[in-house]
Enzyme design. Sequence first.
Site, PDB file in Angstrom:
ATOM      1  N   CYS A   3     -29.502   7.791 -31.025  1.00  0.00           N
ATOM      2  CA  CYS A   3     -29.745   9.223 -30.831  1.00  0.00           C
ATOM      3  C   CYS A   3     -31.046   9.583 -31.542  1.00  0.00           C
ATOM      4  O   CYS A   3     -31.865   8.697 -31.816  1.00  0.00           O
ATOM      5  CB  CYS A   3     -28.550  10.059 -31.280  1.00  0.00           C
ATOM      6  SG  CYS A   3     -28.159   9.952 -33.038  1.00  0.00           S
ATOM      7  N   ARG A   9     -24.606  11.998 -33.471  1.00  0.00           N
ATOM      8  CA  ARG A   9     -23.984  11.388 -32.287  1.00  0.00           C
ATOM      9  C   ARG A   9     -23.832   9.872 -32.383  1.00  0.00           C
ATOM     10  O   ARG A   9     -22.736   9.337 -32.162  1.00  0.00           O
ATOM     11  CB  ARG A   9     -24.810  11.738 -31.028  1.00  0.00           C
ATOM     12  CG  ARG A   9     -24.764  13.208 -30.682  1.00  0.00           C
ATOM     13  CD  ARG A   9     -25.840  13.573 -29.680  1.00  0.00           C
ATOM     14  NE  ARG A   9     -27.179  13.487 -30.272  1.00  0.00           N
ATOM     15  CZ  ARG A   9     -28.320  13.665 -29.618  1.00  0.00           C
ATOM     16  NH1 ARG A   9     -28.281  13.929 -28.326  1.00  0.00           N
ATOM     17  NH2 ARG A   9     -29.487  13.593 -30.233  1.00  0.00           N
ATOM     18  N   ASP A 119     -26.416  17.546 -28.426  1.00  0.00           N
ATOM     19  CA  ASP A 119     -26.614  17.376 -29.863  1.00  0.00           C
ATOM     20  C   ASP A 119     -25.823  18.440 -30.624  1.00  0.00           C
ATOM     21  O   ASP A 119     -26.086  19.633 -30.464  1.00  0.00           O
ATOM     22  CB  ASP A 119     -28.109  17.512 -30.164  1.00  0.00           C
ATOM     23  CG  ASP A 119     -28.444  16.983 -31.541  1.00  0.00           C
ATOM     24  OD1 ASP A 119     -27.517  16.872 -32.381  1.00  0.00           O
ATOM     25  OD2 ASP A 119     -29.619  16.671 -31.771  1.00  0.00           O
TER      26      ASP A 119
HETATM   27  P1  4NP Z   1     -28.398  13.286 -33.878  1.00  0.00           P
HETATM   28  O1  4NP Z   1     -28.622  14.821 -34.296  1.00  0.00           O
HETATM   29  O2  4NP Z   1     -29.631  12.890 -33.090  1.00  0.00           O
HETATM   30  O3  4NP Z   1     -27.180  13.328 -33.030  1.00  0.00           O
HETATM   31  O4  4NP Z   1     -28.252  12.514 -35.151  1.00  0.00           O
HETATM   32  C1  4NP Z   1     -29.753  15.284 -34.977  1.00  0.00           C
HETATM   33  C2  4NP Z   1     -29.939  14.958 -36.282  1.00  0.00           C
HETATM   34  C3  4NP Z   1     -31.032  15.465 -36.968  1.00  0.00           C
HETATM   35  C4  4NP Z   1     -31.934  16.282 -36.328  1.00  0.00           C
HETATM   36  C5  4NP Z   1     -31.750  16.608 -35.005  1.00  0.00           C
HETATM   37  C6  4NP Z   1     -30.656  16.103 -34.329  1.00  0.00           C
HETATM   38  N1  4NP Z   1     -33.056  16.816 -37.044  1.00  0.00           N
HETATM   39  O5  4NP Z   1     -33.800  17.604 -36.460  1.00  0.00           O
HETATM   40  O6  4NP Z   1     -33.233  16.474 -38.208  1.00  0.00           O
END
Ligand code: 4NP
Length: 151
Positions: A3, A9, A119
């Site tokens: 991800c 995720r 997300d």
């Molecule tokens: P992930 O979610 O891709 O599902 O781990 C996110 C985690 C961090 C961030 C964005 C989405 N961020 O902008 O830091």
Amino acid sequence: MVCLGNICRSPLAEGIMKEKMKRLVLPCFIDSAGTGGWHAGKLPDQWSIDVAGKHGINLSSQRARQIQMEDLDTFDLIFTMDQSVHKDVLSIAENKDQEEKIYLFLDYAGSSNAPIVPDPYWGQTKEFEATYRLIDQACDQIIARLKKEFL
Ligand code: 4NP
């Protein structure tokens, strides 16, 4: 399992898939990573830890890391959680062998909906629970496909 941040995720996808493979005694090596490195070394998001824990899955040994080009050689299948992540992972592939291992997670699972795991980063229990259910169901579908194709 890939991800963006490797804290929401993909840690859920890693934890859920590992648990299912363990129960089925299927010897697979499963890992996760993010296309971004901002959270490298950190634990999964607390909401992901909590929702997984509620379902009996412990994510506390996971630490975020950024995907490396070598991952595209190490792993047989690379699953991306949304189109933007997919595009970014494809952009680090250096050859056709690597490119052909990269699948949208929900596409590979045969999902009839849009192949995007939303997300939940800005959400709370409800969003993380929905993410858990979506990933859990897709993991079952992927295992069914893997059994058909590889066993
Ligand atoms: P992930 O979610 O891709 O599902 O781990 C996110 C985690 C961090 C961030 C964005 C989405 N961020 O902008 O830091």
